[in-house]
Design a protein around this motif. Structure first.
Motif: not given
Length: 535
Positions: A82-85, A238, A242, A276, A521, A524
């Motif tokens: 979930n890091y990009p989100l 997710v 998140t 991210g 995201f 990935s």
């Protein structure tokens, strides 16, 4: 006990002395509390970004990551999808509030939005939760020192804490960031050496090993079954995690404080975006190590799974390797410990000491007080770190469970602050009590997995806070200046520029760079599916 040897001791000693030396050098630039808490605004964004990565990855991932995936497989990576989100949400909605205010403590925002009681409660929650989670990182490092030298765990905890204390107390946030840069490099080199050695040691080669692991279900990173009792599913990663990580990066003094040292809002956002993009690669490396170790050791049971990577390293006849590994794990731990000590000192000095005990003292006095509070928190962390020694599971999972009890309250308070029109201070404080009660009940009497604790606590907190605010204080006539809507109105009325060098200063406005991160995201997710599908 592993025979450490003079060369390994030399490698470790050079690293530790260099950290203290850097603290001494940077201490000459610390002339005020602003220097101690925020630096001189000259640190490049990439250094801040590496510091952000190093702080959260830490020794817990170096040891606990492989330990966790050794037993659970690659599905554990779902927790980190979930890091990009997370980063997009944080730099769009939360970071502009903190950066625009020019404060050192993010809890100052809560006072402006709700009142001094809300600020104080959240400061207390931060100090408690940060102390416990930092203690876990220190314990992880003590395991390494105990494994390779025979030092007792308690003695190792004390030694590591004192060394980190020395350079943090002298150099402030600048020492924290620059030592983190060095520490991240050492950690990565150590991990890559272990990975290369493991690939060479696999008796059947990488592809044959992965095929065998796939048959055991160890390489499937995307478990789509929906179950609140399962930790490692796509849905917990997710959805639930998140929310968890939004709190870690957006409502956490330790993380946000380093971005506030940036030259401008663009640098602050770019430093966060490094996490991210980089998190999935870092965690994939550590978790793939654990999966491959499962094959290498044929799934045998370890007395303490957190020492698997150390057990393997000790079998390699590479001169100085164990010294480098020891330095890598000590480095990883210190990157978390130094950040925690500086941020806890900042919160204690600004939110408590200056607010309630010495409101009109000189800057010199506050600088001295902040250094003494750094010493105080170093001493306070040692006790919980020793208690973690009784934990037999993955220290990474243990840390996550501990943190999940606190993040719901943080998420709810900051979320209500920026989005809600009618929430009041009395409402949010009542909400915090009910939120904690709900998490305690779920953890004690249900089989719901810990990743969902944050969501449950935050939802309960939010609903109760909204209801209590309306019942006790009624509807607000207009949005506070410190909400998204209020900020938009303030920018419009004052004519304040909403962008700086192409980056938005206005909370709630999506930057173009964030769209690329959202695309990453989905890429990935596809890459993890393909990894398992085409083995």
């Amino acid at each position: 006990m592993y025979e450490f040897g003079a060369l390994n001791w030399g490698v470790l000693a050079v690293y530790l002395i260099a950290n203290i030396g850097l603290g001494v050098f940077l201490s000459t630039k610390v002339q005020s509390t602003n220097d101690f808490f925020l630096g001189d605004k000259s640190i490049p964004w990439w250094a801040i970004g590496i510091s952000v990565v190093a702080t959260y990855v830490s020794a817990l991932s170096f040891l606990g990551g492989p330990a966790w995936s050794y037993s659970e497989g690659l599905a554990v990576i779902a927790i980190h999808l979930n890091y990009p989100l997370v980063i997009v949400f944080v730099i769009t909605f939360l970071l502009p509030f903190f950066y625009n205010s020019g404060v050192a403590s993010i809890h100052d925002y809560l006072e402006k939005r709700f009142g001094v009681k809300a600020r104080t409660v959240m400061s207390a929650i931060f100090l408690t939760s940060q102390g416990l989670t930092t203690a876990a990182a220190v314990y992880a490092t003590a395991l390494v020192i105990n494994f390779i030298t025979g030092f007792g765990v308690t003695e190792a905890i004390v030694i590591v804490t004192i060394i980190a204390l020395l350079y943090t107390m002298m150099g402030g946030i600048a020492a924290v960031i620059w030592t983190d840069v060095v520490q991240a490099g050492i950690l990565l080199v150590g991990a890559l050496i272990i990975f290369a050695a493991l690939l060479d040691a696999l008796p059947e080669g990488l592809m044959t090993t992965l095929e065998s692991l796939k048959d055991q279900g160890m390489t499937n990173a995307l478990v789509t079954k929906f179950s609140l009792a399962e930790v490692s599913t796509v849905w917990s990663g997710v959805i639930a995690m998140t929310l968890f990580h939004i709190t870690v990066y957006g409502a956490n003094q330790m993380m946000v404080q380093r971005t506030l040292t940036s030259k401008n809002i663009g640098d602050a956002k770019k430093s966060y975006m490094m996490m991210g993009y980089g998190a999935i690669f870092i965690y994939f490396l550590f978790l793939l190590l654990g999966v491959l170790f499962h094959s290498y050791y044929d799934g045998k049971t370890f007395e303490n799974g957190n020492t698997i990577i150390l057990d393997f390293a000790s079998t390699l006849a590479i001169p100085g390797l164990m010294g480098l590994i020891a330095a890598a794990v000590v480095a990883a731990s210190m990157s978390s410990l130094d950040s925690a000590l500086n941020s806890m000192s900042t919160v204690t000095t600004i939110d408590i000491y200056q607010k309630f005990f010495k409101p009109d003292a000189s800057d010199e006095h506050y600088l001295k007080a902040s250094r003494w509070f750094t010493v105080f928190w170093a001493a306070m962390i040692i006790g919980p770190a020793i208690l973690y020694a009784s934990s037999e599971g993955s220290i990474l999972e243990t840390l996550s469970k501990v943190g999940s009890f606190f993040v719901g309250a943080k998420l709810s308070l900051f979320g209500l602050g920026i989005f809600s029109k009618h929430t009041t201070e009395r409402g949010v404080l009542i909400g915090v009590l009910f939120g904690f009660a709900s998490v305690w009940y779920v953890a004690s009497y249900t089989d719901i997995a810990w990743p969902w604790f944050c969501a449950i606590g935050a939802i309960t907190n939010t609903l109760v806070a909204l209801a209590a605010s309306l019942i006790l204080d009624g509807k607000a006539k207009e949005h506070s200046q410190y909400t998204i809507v209020g900020q938009r109105k303030w920018f419009a009325e004052t004519g304040t520029p909403t962008t700086e060098n192409g980056w938005s200063l206005l909370p709630g406005k999506l930057d173009r760079a964030s769209l690329y991160l959202l695309g990453f995201f989905f890429v990935s997710i596809i890459a993890l599916w393909a990894f398992n599908a085409f083995i």
